[in-house]
Design a protein around this motif. Structure first.
Motif, PDB file in Angstrom:
ATOM      1  N   HIS C 159       7.606  16.433  -7.049  1.00 56.51           N
ATOM      2  CA  HIS C 159       8.832  16.914  -7.606  1.00 56.51           C
ATOM      3  C   HIS C 159       9.863  15.799  -7.692  1.00 56.51           C
ATOM      4  CE1 HIS C 159      12.859  18.839  -6.610  1.00 56.51           C
ATOM      5  NE2 HIS C 159      12.637  19.144  -7.862  1.00 56.51           N
ATOM      6  N   PHE C 160      10.431  15.631  -8.899  1.00 56.30           N
ATOM      7  CA  PHE C 160      11.563  14.731  -9.117  1.00 56.30           C
ATOM      8  C   PHE C 160      12.801  15.623  -8.988  1.00 56.30           C
ATOM      9  CE2 PHE C 160      13.656  11.835 -12.628  1.00 56.30           C
ATOM     10  CZ  PHE C 160      14.396  11.167 -11.669  1.00 56.30           C
ATOM     11  N   ASP C 161      13.639  15.361  -7.997  1.00 56.10           N
ATOM     12  CA  ASP C 161      14.753  16.276  -7.712  1.00 56.10           C
ATOM     13  C   ASP C 161      15.968  15.958  -8.574  1.00 56.10           C
ATOM     14  OD1 ASP C 161      16.360  18.236  -6.568  1.00 56.10           O
ATOM     15  OD2 ASP C 161      17.077  16.849  -5.015  1.00 56.10           O
ATOM     16  N   ILE C 162      15.909  16.444  -9.786  1.00 54.97           N
ATOM     17  CA  ILE C 162      17.018  16.334 -10.737  1.00 54.97           C
ATOM     18  C   ILE C 162      17.374  17.745 -11.207  1.00 54.97           C
ATOM     19  CG2 ILE C 162      16.593  14.006 -11.629  1.00 54.97           C
ATOM     20  CD1 ILE C 162      14.801  15.293 -13.814  1.00 54.97           C
ATOM     21  N   PRO C 163      18.594  17.952 -11.726  1.00 47.93           N
ATOM     22  CA  PRO C 163      18.862  19.234 -12.374  1.00 47.93           C
ATOM     23  C   PRO C 163      17.912  19.419 -13.564  1.00 47.93           C
ATOM     24  CG  PRO C 163      20.902  18.005 -12.012  1.00 47.93           C
ATOM     25  CD  PRO C 163      19.765  17.064 -11.736  1.00 47.93           C
TER      26      PRO C 163
ATOM     27  N   ARG D 123      -9.374  20.845 -25.158  1.00 46.87           N
ATOM     28  CA  ARG D 123     -10.718  20.280 -24.966  1.00 46.87           C
ATOM     29  C   ARG D 123     -11.445  21.123 -23.924  1.00 46.87           C
ATOM     30  NH1 ARG D 123      -9.377  15.075 -23.820  1.00 46.87           N
ATOM     31  NH2 ARG D 123      -8.892  15.633 -21.666  1.00 46.87           N
ATOM     32  N   GLU D 124     -12.685  21.428 -24.213  1.00 45.80           N
ATOM     33  CA  GLU D 124     -13.491  22.168 -23.230  1.00 45.80           C
ATOM     34  C   GLU D 124     -14.475  21.195 -22.600  1.00 45.80           C
ATOM     35  OE1 GLU D 124     -14.333  26.350 -23.764  1.00 45.80           O
ATOM     36  OE2 GLU D 124     -14.004  26.085 -25.905  1.00 45.80           O
ATOM     37  N   ALA D 125     -14.135  20.710 -21.424  1.00 46.68           N
ATOM     38  CA  ALA D 125     -14.986  19.716 -20.768  1.00 46.68           C
ATOM     39  C   ALA D 125     -15.045  19.923 -19.263  1.00 46.68           C
ATOM     40  CB  ALA D 125     -14.470  18.309 -21.098  1.00 46.68           C
ATOM     41  N   GLY D 126     -14.634  21.094 -18.803  1.00 43.71           N
ATOM     42  CA  GLY D 126     -14.760  21.407 -17.381  1.00 43.71           C
ATOM     43  C   GLY D 126     -14.002  20.471 -16.462  1.00 43.71           C
ATOM     44  N   GLU D 127     -12.810  20.055 -16.905  1.00 40.84           N
ATOM     45  CA  GLU D 127     -12.032  19.091 -16.117  1.00 40.84           C
ATOM     46  C   GLU D 127     -11.324  19.721 -14.919  1.00 40.84           C
ATOM     47  OE1 GLU D 127      -9.564  16.502 -18.940  1.00 40.84           O
ATOM     48  OE2 GLU D 127     -10.751  17.827 -20.223  1.00 40.84           O
ATOM     49  N   ARG D 128     -10.938  18.874 -14.000  1.00 41.53           N
ATOM     50  CA  ARG D 128     -10.080  19.290 -12.893  1.00 41.53           C
ATOM     51  C   ARG D 128      -8.623  19.291 -13.369  1.00 41.53           C
ATOM     52  NH1 ARG D 128      -8.494  14.922  -8.715  1.00 41.53           N
ATOM     53  NH2 ARG D 128      -7.171  14.490 -10.518  1.00 41.53           N
ATOM     54  N   GLU D 129      -7.918  20.346 -13.001  1.00 40.41           N
ATOM     55  CA  GLU D 129      -6.483  20.430 -13.300  1.00 40.41           C
ATOM     56  C   GLU D 129      -5.700  20.447 -11.994  1.00 40.41           C
ATOM     57  OE1 GLU D 129      -5.459  24.018 -15.396  1.00 40.41           O
ATOM     58  OE2 GLU D 129      -3.331  23.478 -15.600  1.00 40.41           O
ATOM     59  N   VAL D 130      -4.636  19.631 -11.942  1.00 44.60           N
ATOM     60  CA  VAL D 130      -3.711  19.708 -10.809  1.00 44.60           C
ATOM     61  C   VAL D 130      -2.384  20.225 -11.343  1.00 44.60           C
ATOM     62  CG1 VAL D 130      -2.748  18.516  -8.810  1.00 44.60           C
ATOM     63  CG2 VAL D 130      -4.815  17.621  -9.912  1.00 44.60           C
ATOM     64  N   LEU D 131      -1.911  21.328 -10.775  1.00 42.99           N
ATOM     65  CA  LEU D 131      -0.627  21.914 -11.194  1.00 42.99           C
ATOM     66  C   LEU D 131       0.435  21.528 -10.174  1.00 42.99           C
ATOM     67  CD1 LEU D 131      -3.016  24.333 -11.814  1.00 42.99           C
ATOM     68  CD2 LEU D 131      -1.057  25.059 -13.202  1.00 42.99           C
ATOM     69  N   TRP D 132       1.470  20.811 -10.638  1.00 42.88           N
ATOM     70  CA  TRP D 132       2.523  20.298  -9.760  1.00 42.88           C
ATOM     71  C   TRP D 132       3.777  21.150  -9.897  1.00 42.88           C
ATOM     72  CZ3 TRP D 132       1.130  16.576  -6.457  1.00 42.88           C
ATOM     73  CH2 TRP D 132      -0.018  15.837  -6.766  1.00 42.88           C
ATOM     74  N   VAL D 133       4.356  21.485  -8.760  1.00 46.35           N
ATOM     75  CA  VAL D 133       5.596  22.268  -8.743  1.00 46.35           C
ATOM     76  C   VAL D 133       6.769  21.369  -9.108  1.00 46.35           C
ATOM     77  CG1 VAL D 133       7.208  23.540  -7.264  1.00 46.35           C
ATOM     78  CG2 VAL D 133       4.730  23.935  -7.072  1.00 46.35           C
ATOM     79  N   THR D 134       7.519  21.738 -10.131  1.00 49.88           N
ATOM     80  CA  THR D 134       8.693  20.953 -10.540  1.00 49.88           C
ATOM     81  C   THR D 134      10.006  21.680 -10.235  1.00 49.88           C
ATOM     82  OG1 THR D 134       8.312  21.802 -12.773  1.00 49.88           O
ATOM     83  CG2 THR D 134       7.521  19.591 -12.307  1.00 49.88           C
ATOM     84  N   ARG D 135       9.947  22.893  -9.702  1.00 53.34           N
ATOM     85  CA  ARG D 135      11.159  23.602  -9.232  1.00 53.34           C
ATOM     86  C   ARG D 135      10.888  24.231  -7.881  1.00 53.34           C
ATOM     87  NH1 ARG D 135      15.350  25.064 -13.754  1.00 53.34           N
ATOM     88  NH2 ARG D 135      16.264  26.228 -12.051  1.00 53.34           N
ATOM     89  N   PRO D 136      10.864  23.424  -6.805  1.00 53.34           N
ATOM     90  CA  PRO D 136      10.615  24.014  -5.491  1.00 53.34           C
ATOM     91  C   PRO D 136      11.676  25.066  -5.190  1.00 53.34           C
ATOM     92  CG  PRO D 136      11.460  21.774  -5.288  1.00 53.34           C
ATOM     93  CD  PRO D 136      11.168  21.999  -6.737  1.00 53.34           C
ATOM     94  N   ASP D 145       2.643  25.357  -2.107  1.00 51.80           N
ATOM     95  CA  ASP D 145       3.265  24.148  -1.566  1.00 51.80           C
ATOM     96  C   ASP D 145       3.768  23.303  -2.750  1.00 51.80           C
ATOM     97  OD1 ASP D 145       4.137  22.360   0.313  1.00 51.80           O
ATOM     98  OD2 ASP D 145       2.222  21.326   0.471  1.00 51.80           O
ATOM     99  N   ASP D 146       3.413  22.075  -2.851  1.00 51.07           N
ATOM    100  CA  ASP D 146       3.929  21.255  -3.950  1.00 51.07           C
ATOM    101  C   ASP D 146       2.937  21.136  -5.105  1.00 51.07           C
ATOM    102  OD1 ASP D 146       2.125  19.679  -2.623  1.00 51.07           O
ATOM    103  OD2 ASP D 146       3.276  17.831  -2.878  1.00 51.07           O
ATOM    104  N   HIS D 147       1.719  21.668  -4.954  1.00 53.87           N
ATOM    105  CA  HIS D 147       0.721  21.602  -6.023  1.00 53.87           C
ATOM    106  C   HIS D 147      -0.418  22.551  -5.692  1.00 53.87           C
ATOM    107  CE1 HIS D 147      -1.454  19.329  -3.008  1.00 53.87           C
ATOM    108  NE2 HIS D 147      -2.546  19.553  -3.712  1.00 53.87           N
ATOM    109  N   PHE D 148      -1.258  22.813  -6.682  1.00 55.74           N
ATOM    110  CA  PHE D 148      -2.577  23.374  -6.387  1.00 55.74           C
ATOM    111  C   PHE D 148      -3.553  22.874  -7.433  1.00 55.74           C
ATOM    112  CE2 PHE D 148      -2.929  27.013  -9.383  1.00 55.74           C
ATOM    113  CZ  PHE D 148      -1.613  27.230  -9.731  1.00 55.74           C
ATOM    114  N   VAL D 149      -4.838  22.956  -7.099  1.00 59.11           N
ATOM    115  CA  VAL D 149      -5.896  22.380  -7.933  1.00 59.11           C
ATOM    116  C   VAL D 149      -6.791  23.500  -8.450  1.00 59.11           C
ATOM    117  CG1 VAL D 149      -7.899  20.813  -7.937  1.00 59.11           C
ATOM    118  CG2 VAL D 149      -5.861  20.244  -6.574  1.00 59.11           C
ATOM    119  N   ILE D 150      -7.166  23.424  -9.741  1.00 60.26           N
ATOM    120  CA  ILE D 150      -8.208  24.311 -10.263  1.00 60.26           C
ATOM    121  C   ILE D 150      -9.385  23.406 -10.616  1.00 60.26           C
ATOM    122  CG2 ILE D 150      -8.783  26.114 -11.933  1.00 60.26           C
ATOM    123  CD1 ILE D 150      -5.837  26.660 -12.310  1.00 60.26           C
TER     124      ILE D 150
END
Lengths: 245, 245, 245, 245
Positions: C159-163, D123-136, D145-150
């Protein structure tokens, strides 16, 4: 009440002690008018704090235990210690809600959160204000129809020097022809901030039911739904792949 | 003039042909009042188009060659063919600027771009409108001080059902006490959209210098600075690493 | 060149003087790499300023004459005098554009404009960064296709803590799997602010053509289109009706 | 359960009936995987609806009684009747929450709400995705927490052609290097809209606990807190002053 939203109603509390007109309207201070209403809400646990208390009533214990703070100040913004401002600011970023009222637009903590001057036009002429809802369905205006009127107010006029709000919930017109964004929301860190224009020491605005309803709504809206940790971590390659799920 | 911004001023052009009061104010149509001012700007190349022309004056050639379009409609929104709306909508997404004027808030293309009803309150009572600048320094209000007044207008009041604007540049008050977000910007695809409230068939609003100045400013602001291609590409792994730099 | 955009390229200029690796990449400092490119632009008038000059090179005359400033700092944020920060901050609110580069995210002036911690995750591992355009057609990415690659970078992760930014123009991915909002815009007062992630003292990033192109585009985007006066005026009833038009 | 949030989980439900691989993962349809989780939540009252039911399962009674709808579609967007789309769209504006999942980005109702193409790279290639939280701290990522992985997904890449979101809550990276704004919020009328990228017919993504948690969080976030009436009222001068308070 352990489950309630922990609210701290902060007030500069100076006008009420020195000006008989103000004392007549708010004999126990504006904070008690606001806190008195919030205490009638089943889901809130309310305390007050004022400038002239030690640490302005905002010890680490009070701050750490506050979910939402309301802030009213006017003549003594400069007397608020920077160390306390630092702590309140930090708590907002960590997730505490903050509701800034009326002349609190010039408070140190609001200006620090906004990054702008927060300046505006103003006039004390006892004008009528009409507050218009610009986001129907928003939780902050729950139970408000499409507008409400405050019979006598100090005017605040645009340009209000704030960043573009996340949401503009209320816009006012005044008898004199000016307009003002009177209910605006911002998120800073994990904390929600609501600026709400109504209020003034010489009018009984914090006794008006629509104003109190919006403040109570805003407390619920601003209650934390999570937190942010203040840190700047150095993360090695692949750190997130090695964690247990 | 090959380097100028190519502007197409579109007008429904019905009131002017059927109502003598309107014809007296806009003998050649509102489009000519607007286009006449824009033609005085060195950096613009201006044409007009109206509803009753073939394809509403918006052939593929005209659309393809337009950088910024202004849109005024009122009684005949439904007569605008869906096929033309599709094309204008697509051109905005590709990068064409669009300035929607007054009762154009209910045009098919604006509602399609917004995704909302675009509804509002209204009243025809010849009120005074004060338009207040809420983003000083914005290019759309270049040369405007902090407000301007239109002596007689139709009132539009909040709630204006639009998505939260990217930027709120102007907010109006009316003699009757209502307020309205009168100058708001949105980006859709690569195109910039500006809604500007002033205008009406029975008032000489498109002869007022501040109104014309804002429209000219908005044309410059909305001029394309790039494009978007409409596609949904399937991209193999590593496609972007194999490209020459 | 009197008509050009007056640009001041500010650099902390410490790494280059103490670290031979950095000096090898930027023998005259990062500021000269950036300024050198901007000087090739016909519409810009470019000067530089650095931390160890008197007033950090930012006298009232320099500041007053600057349309757009770029800012790079890293190890010496704390050495920037508060009085200079106050002036730069004020100039932004009045209308000066500000482009904050890479580790400038922790500069005093950027944190003051944002009101947040501006914290992020980081790693120095020489990763590949891909910067993806999320607002095609935006003037800041003019001449950039849909992405560009920087071969070796320090990672910054959310997280980049910006508005919430006004506009998110570029988002990066890194070899290690993190993402970052690498090009984001904000308006504060009348000034435009662009944060642009690329840069680092030990990589030749300010010699890469796409990076320099974005910086030049951003200078044009951030150039003032008007001003804001810092004041808080008391306005009597009817003041705006008595003015000449 | 009369007090619960009334949720309607809508699914196109075609892949599951024609493709054995999909049926193996979602034997009762993706809607049942999602609904099954939501039924474990004490504060929700859950039903499902699918394309091949009469009126796509969305009678006026169902729609009128739905607080929040989730939407999954892919191969049969065109088969959704415009009359039903009109009603769902209207209900959102009136206040119903809408959670649009994965390939629902191309559904008629999402495109109508956005006003843009909603196009993207894929693209359909069975990739790993990491989802990052940008508004904690945002309620939609409560308990994340701050991310999760699919582990395996279809890739979606920027540019995602949507309006600038009100809030960007999650941004993904993919093994192949692309990024995507995977969790974004919008308000349209009184309704809240959340687009959430995860999902696909050939991966067990709607069995993953973090994905289900975000969907449940989003249902709570999107639950109505008020309503908007669809109208365009003509209001006489002084109407709001004559009302009883």
């Amino acid at each position: 009440m352990a489950q309630g939203i922990s609210v701290t109603v902060w007030n500069e509390y100076r006008h009420e002690k020195t000006d008989a007109r103000v004392a007549a309207i708010y004999p126990q201070g504006m904070h008690e008018a606001i806190a008195g209403h919030l205490r009638t809400q089943d889901d809130m646990d309310v305390r007050t704090a004022t400038l002239d208390e030690p640490e302005h009533g905002l010890s680490d214990e009070v701050l750490g235990g506050t979910d939402v703070m309301t802030w009213w100040g006017h003549v003594a913004h400069k007397e608020v210690q920077d160390a306390v401002v630092d702590k309140v600011h930090r708590r907002v970023l960590e997730g505490m809600g903050l509701i800034v009222l009326h002349s609190g637009h010039f408070s140190k903590v609001f200006r620090r959160l906004m990054g702008t001057t927060c300046q505006l036009k103003w006039r004390e002429a006892g004008e009528r204000e009409v507050l218009w809802v610009t986001r129907p369905g928003h939780p902050i205006v729950q139970g408000i129809d499409d507008h409400f009127v405050i019979p006598q107010v100090e005017m605040y006029g645009e340009h209000f020097d704030i960043p573009e709000p996340d949401e503009t919930v209320l816009i006012s017109s005044f008898s004199g022809g000016e307009v003002f964004r009177s209910g605006v929301t911002f998120r800073r860190g994990a904390g929600k901030v609501f600026y709400f224009r109504p209020g003034h020491e010489t009018y009984p605005i914090y006794h008006q039911k629509e104003v109190l309803k919006v403040i109570a709504n805003a407390v619920r809206w601003a209650a934390p739904t999570g937190a942010m940790t203040i840190e700047c971590p150095n993360k090695p390659m692949g750190w997130f792949e090695k964690e247990p799920r």
